[in-house]
Scaffold this motif. Structure first.
Motif, PDB file in Angstrom:
ATOM      1  N   SER A 113       0.891  -1.176  -0.432  1.00  0.00           N
ATOM      2  CA  SER A 113      -0.217   0.012  -0.134  1.00  0.00           C
ATOM      3  C   SER A 113       0.997   1.468   0.329  1.00  0.00           C
ATOM      4  CB  SER A 113      -1.028  -0.361   1.396  1.00  0.00           C
ATOM      5  OG  SER A 113      -0.373   0.784   2.639  1.00  0.00           O
ATOM      6  N   LEU A 114       2.249   1.148  -0.106  1.00  0.00           N
ATOM      7  CA  LEU A 114       2.654   2.225  -0.004  1.00  0.00           C
ATOM      8  C   LEU A 114       2.744   3.416  -0.959  1.00  0.00           C
ATOM      9  CD1 LEU A 114       5.810   1.237   2.150  1.00  0.00           C
ATOM     10  CD2 LEU A 114       4.463   3.111   2.606  1.00  0.00           C
ATOM     11  N   SER A 115       2.747   2.041  -2.028  1.00  0.00           N
ATOM     12  CA  SER A 115       3.247   2.831  -3.619  1.00  0.00           C
ATOM     13  C   SER A 115       1.495   3.600  -3.705  1.00  0.00           C
ATOM     14  CB  SER A 115       2.954   2.171  -4.539  1.00  0.00           C
ATOM     15  OG  SER A 115       1.802   0.957  -4.301  1.00  0.00           O
ATOM     16  N   ARG A 116       0.936   4.031  -2.762  1.00  0.00           N
ATOM     17  CA  ARG A 116       0.099   5.177  -3.036  1.00  0.00           C
ATOM     18  C   ARG A 116       0.302   6.330  -2.314  1.00  0.00           C
ATOM     19  NH1 ARG A 116      -4.479   0.936  -2.306  1.00  0.00           N
ATOM     20  NH2 ARG A 116      -6.533   2.267  -2.527  1.00  0.00           N
ATOM     21  N   GLY A 117       1.783   6.192  -1.706  1.00  0.00           N
ATOM     22  CA  GLY A 117       2.164   7.544  -2.041  1.00  0.00           C
ATOM     23  C   GLY A 117       2.021   7.931  -0.734  1.00  0.00           C
ATOM     24  N   TYR A 118       1.451   7.951   0.437  1.00  0.00           N
ATOM     25  CA  TYR A 118       0.865   8.423   1.100  1.00  0.00           C
ATOM     26  C   TYR A 118       2.247   8.696   2.382  1.00  0.00           C
ATOM     27  CZ  TYR A 118       0.220   3.947   3.172  1.00  0.00           C
ATOM     28  OH  TYR A 118       0.607   2.318   3.748  1.00  0.00           O
ATOM     29  N   ALA A 119       3.371   7.533   2.279  1.00  0.00           N
ATOM     30  CA  ALA A 119       4.348   7.664   3.257  1.00  0.00           C
ATOM     31  C   ALA A 119       6.233   7.982   2.162  1.00  0.00           C
ATOM     32  CB  ALA A 119       4.078   6.869   4.115  1.00  0.00           C
ATOM     33  N   ASP A 120       6.717   9.129   2.867  1.00  0.00           N
ATOM     34  CA  ASP A 120       7.903   9.041   1.916  1.00  0.00           C
ATOM     35  C   ASP A 120       9.050   7.698   2.063  1.00  0.00           C
ATOM     36  OD1 ASP A 120       6.767  11.414   1.110  1.00  0.00           O
ATOM     37  OD2 ASP A 120       8.243  12.495   2.426  1.00  0.00           O
ATOM     38  N   GLY A 121       8.799   7.030   3.129  1.00  0.00           N
ATOM     39  CA  GLY A 121       8.898   5.855   4.034  1.00  0.00           C
ATOM     40  C   GLY A 121       9.062   5.288   4.972  1.00  0.00           C
ATOM     41  N   LEU A 122       9.718   4.131   5.545  1.00  0.00           N
ATOM     42  CA  LEU A 122       8.880   3.027   6.041  1.00  0.00           C
ATOM     43  C   LEU A 122      10.022   2.928   7.455  1.00  0.00           C
ATOM     44  CD1 LEU A 122       6.436   1.517   6.745  1.00  0.00           C
ATOM     45  CD2 LEU A 122       7.588  -0.519   5.471  1.00  0.00           C
ATOM     46  N   VAL A 123       9.484   2.375   8.207  1.00  0.00           N
ATOM     47  CA  VAL A 123      10.432   1.662   9.080  1.00  0.00           C
ATOM     48  C   VAL A 123       9.458   0.572   9.306  1.00  0.00           C
ATOM     49  CG1 VAL A 123      11.719   1.688  11.559  1.00  0.00           C
ATOM     50  CG2 VAL A 123      11.957   3.202  10.013  1.00  0.00           C
ATOM     51  N   ILE A 124      10.762  -0.956   8.925  1.00  0.00           N
ATOM     52  CA  ILE A 124       9.195  -1.426   9.818  1.00  0.00           C
ATOM     53  C   ILE A 124      10.432  -2.794  10.571  1.00  0.00           C
ATOM     54  CG2 ILE A 124       9.846  -2.531   7.713  1.00  0.00           C
ATOM     55  CD1 ILE A 124       7.230  -4.342   7.904  1.00  0.00           C
TER      56      ILE A 124
ATOM     57  N   TYR B  48      -0.975  -0.783 -11.601  1.00  0.00           N
ATOM     58  CA  TYR B  48      -1.688  -0.094 -11.364  1.00  0.00           C
ATOM     59  C   TYR B  48      -2.222   0.086  -9.009  1.00  0.00           C
ATOM     60  CZ  TYR B  48      -4.899   4.834 -10.380  1.00  0.00           C
ATOM     61  OH  TYR B  48      -5.224   5.877 -10.251  1.00  0.00           O
ATOM     62  N   VAL B  49      -1.528   1.522  -9.159  1.00  0.00           N
ATOM     63  CA  VAL B  49      -2.085   1.485  -7.492  1.00  0.00           C
ATOM     64  C   VAL B  49      -2.513   3.333  -7.556  1.00  0.00           C
ATOM     65  CG1 VAL B  49      -1.838   2.042  -5.580  1.00  0.00           C
ATOM     66  CG2 VAL B  49      -0.708  -0.097  -6.573  1.00  0.00           C
ATOM     67  N   PRO B  50      -3.952   3.629  -6.954  1.00  0.00           N
ATOM     68  CA  PRO B  50      -3.942   5.496  -7.300  1.00  0.00           C
ATOM     69  C   PRO B  50      -4.095   6.154  -5.911  1.00  0.00           C
ATOM     70  CG  PRO B  50      -6.095   3.597  -6.180  1.00  0.00           C
ATOM     71  CD  PRO B  50      -5.162   2.634  -6.015  1.00  0.00           C
ATOM     72  N   ASP B  51      -2.696   6.985  -6.196  1.00  0.00           N
ATOM     73  CA  ASP B  51      -2.405   7.900  -5.046  1.00  0.00           C
ATOM     74  C   ASP B  51      -3.352   8.267  -4.002  1.00  0.00           C
ATOM     75  OD1 ASP B  51       0.271   9.170  -5.205  1.00  0.00           O
ATOM     76  OD2 ASP B  51      -1.290  10.886  -5.168  1.00  0.00           O
ATOM     77  N   ALA B  52      -2.593   8.460  -2.847  1.00  0.00           N
ATOM     78  CA  ALA B  52      -3.483   8.998  -2.220  1.00  0.00           C
ATOM     79  C   ALA B  52      -4.032  10.076  -2.229  1.00  0.00           C
ATOM     80  CB  ALA B  52      -3.274   8.441  -0.984  1.00  0.00           C
ATOM     81  N   THR B  53      -2.771  10.687  -2.555  1.00  0.00           N
ATOM     82  CA  THR B  53      -2.661  12.834  -1.763  1.00  0.00           C
ATOM     83  C   THR B  53      -3.429  12.595  -2.996  1.00  0.00           C
ATOM     84  OG1 THR B  53      -0.235  11.572  -1.718  1.00  0.00           O
ATOM     85  CG2 THR B  53      -0.946  14.147  -1.577  1.00  0.00           C
ATOM     86  N   ALA B  54      -3.310  12.705  -4.361  1.00  0.00           N
ATOM     87  CA  ALA B  54      -4.377  13.236  -5.752  1.00  0.00           C
ATOM     88  C   ALA B  54      -5.562  13.040  -4.848  1.00  0.00           C
ATOM     89  CB  ALA B  54      -4.265  12.582  -7.261  1.00  0.00           C
ATOM     90  N   ARG B  55      -6.262  11.900  -4.659  1.00  0.00           N
ATOM     91  CA  ARG B  55      -7.304  11.020  -3.924  1.00  0.00           C
ATOM     92  C   ARG B  55      -7.578  12.319  -3.339  1.00  0.00           C
ATOM     93  NH1 ARG B  55     -10.880   7.276  -2.948  1.00  0.00           N
ATOM     94  NH2 ARG B  55     -11.652   5.963  -4.361  1.00  0.00           N
ATOM     95  N   SER B  56      -6.528  12.446  -2.201  1.00  0.00           N
ATOM     96  CA  SER B  56      -7.571  13.322  -1.242  1.00  0.00           C
ATOM     97  C   SER B  56      -7.730  14.634  -1.776  1.00  0.00           C
ATOM     98  CB  SER B  56      -6.265  13.653   0.216  1.00  0.00           C
ATOM     99  OG  SER B  56      -6.251  12.266   0.261  1.00  0.00           O
TER     100      SER B  56
END
Lengths: 351, 351
Positions: A113-124, B48-56
């Motif tokens: 889901s990170l490819s939705r672009g809501y975060a710039d990076g992840l610590v897991i 394809y994964v929709p972009d969260a930011t644009a959607r928001s």
DNA sequence: GTTCCCACTGGAAACGTTTCCACGTGCTAG
DNA sequence: CTAGCACGTGGAAACGTTTCCAGTGGGAAC
């Protein structure tokens, strides 16, 4: 009480300049002093606050970082999270926290889901590292830092601790203080920490030349909780009774502080004393260890330090994506308290 | 390894339809079966994964909720956070956590920053409620739910607990079990919990007809930590020694589990027994209370329940902003363990 | 055969920013 | 006197979506 929030267009028209100039004025780009003044005044009078979403969309980054962990409630992760939050917010990022839960696919879904672009990076910090998770981490849409061990060939930023060596420290300490019949309450063996600690225990056991079969003195708890620790310890202690009913173990190492607390409960329930009859060593050195009674001797794996390093590594990679994958190792450190050393029993200090 | 992520335009052109149709097809709006099939196939093949930011940006909401608290590391807040995270993520929201820190303006700044639009709502649990914070909360850009008490006239969703009554439960329990000289280790009086608990203690003290001056048996710790609890308890106990040196208190209530752990440490350090010489009651009933040795009798203020309610309240308000401000009160509940009841000493269960 | 309606479609506007580009100015250097 | 430059500006495009609106076609009703 504006019905709708002020936008840059409003500011610009109030200031009598174009939107472009308004944007430049507010962001400190080239603009004449009087423009800046006019725009600033207009913005202030309208209570203008730039919209984070629009900004993100245009700029291509969200100023948010994510922290994913199986269970946010676990004390180890709490300390890690606190450290991460501190570093991250100091750099102007917001922190998203998500519990991936026990389900093995949840972590994978999260990474995807990170490819939705809501975060710039992840610590897991995954408890179980499946090959599917690893491959998903490698193709993640944003930089990822893993807290924990990965297969050697994987080129990802990681922050690790040498928990096998940590177990070694515990064994050495117990031997030094005269214990010879050391039991081990481990967590599930299919978790990364569980398997690492088992290797550590086997190695340490062999190194000090103890004779017993490792499998005889090890007991696997069903998860990393107090209740599981207690159950496992009761079983382990029961297995090691002499004909007379006397217990044949004089120390127990637990793979985790929570397990260790359960172990102590079990020992006390059987009417034995800690540390005189059975010494107990935990692992993680959570805040609770120093608070517990007796104070729990524990191997610090530097949760806070790991969190801090992970966050810093992530920030570094964000500023320079070309950096070679680095691996930071935080060395374990033994903290002795009352559960192994009677003299330290009433140490009320917090580490 | 696409150099750049696939967008809806790519999907549309691959599927041979317009962007509008592609969007509709993927979102289940009106579209012919074959369009849906083509678009789905194209989307899948491009990953394809929709972009969260644009959607928001387009939709006007971020699908993110924020949780703000003075210190994420405090066990009470951890349980609260875990509950909130569960509720919130189940509804498809992401959770942002922020430590506002001790600084009084930090919380205010955070609330102000909400008008940047990065979150659709906020759950906040402030330790200190200044009038500036209150007015800022009232004019916040998004719905806010406060966990804790507010001035009566403020019309905001709140989730509270009756901690004064909670102290009453503790006093009643101690009286019932034969204690008569009850001390109170409180947290800072300028915090909301601190002042509420003091009122509770005074009320309960008067109600049961104890004769001593309340101020003589109360000791204020400098914050809500174990170390502060220990220091405060040592001082309190020292103040109440008879000429012979015997301690004149037979019970201590702490405003907080952490303080209570400190109190127990202090009592044991003085060579006294818990609960035989001095009984100890904590407050919050954190996970640690059941784990501690002896098990800590504690007044549960339902942290998890409060978190859950707060999250649900916030979600409800988001779906219907017209809802009247509601106030949920979670009733305190006494959980008796070994620190007041010798028979419960070896209770290894987790609540 | 015409009219109407319906299901479906594509173009284009919009969300609130940032930034490219082209276009003045007013100045200095040649 | 003109070329060039530095500076400041405004128009417009762009980021990736969703959604309004105006069409298109085909079928049913008259």
């Amino acid at each position: 009480m504006a019905a709708t929030r002020a936008t840059l267009v409003h500011v610009a028209s109030l200031a009598g300049v174009s939107v472009a100039s308004a944007s430049r004025a507010l962001n400190g780009m080239v603009a004449s002093p009087e423009t800046v003044a006019k725009v600033r005044a207009a913005a202030a009078s309208l209570g203008y606050v730039p919209d984070a979403t629009a900004r993100s969309l245009k700029l291509g980054h969200s100023l948010q970082l994510a922290f994913a962990v199986d269970d946010v409630g676990n004390p180890v992760y709490v300390e890690m999270m606190r450290a991460i939050e501190t570093v991250v917010s100091r750099s102007g990022y917001r922190l998203l926290v998500s519990s991936t839960g026990a389900g093995p696919t949840d972590a994978v879904d999260l990474v995807r889901s990170l490819s939705r672009g809501y975060a710039d990076g992840l610590v897991i910090s995954p408890l179980r590292v499946t090959s599917e998770l690893v491959s998903e981490l490698q193709r993640a849409a944003v930089p990822v830092v893993v807290v924990g061990s990965l297969p050697a060939e994987v080129r990802l930023d990681t922050v690790q601790t040498n928990s096998a060596h940590g177990v070694g420290l515990a064994v050495a300490h117990l031997i030094e203080t005269g214990r010879r019949r050391i039991g081990f309450v481990n967590g599930p063996l299919d978790t990364t920490p569980g398997s690492a600690r088992q290797r550590g225990f086997e190695g340490a056991y062999a190194a000090v030349g103890l004779q017993a079969d490792v499998h005889e003195v090890q007991q696997v708890a069903k998860d990393f909780t107090v209740a599981a620790g207690r159950t496992a310890a009761l079983e382990l202690l029961d297995r090691h009774r002499a004909g007379s009913g006397a217990v044949m173990l004089d120390a127990i190492i637990a793979a985790n502080d929570l397990l260790a607390f359960g172990v102590i409960h079990a020992v006390l329930e059987l009417g034995l004393r800690v540390p005189q009859d059975v010494a107990v060593v935990g692992m993680d050195d959570t805040e609770l260890a120093s608070v517990f009674n007796p104070g729990l001797t524990s191997v610090s794996l530097g949760s806070a330090a790991r969190g801090r390093h992970a966050a810093e590594l992530l920030l570094a990679r964000l500023t320079d994506p070309q950096l070679p994958a680095s691996r930071i190792v935080v060395q374990p450190r033994l903290v002795v308290r009352g559960s192994t050393d009677i003299a330290a029993t009433h140490d009320g200090s917090r580490r």
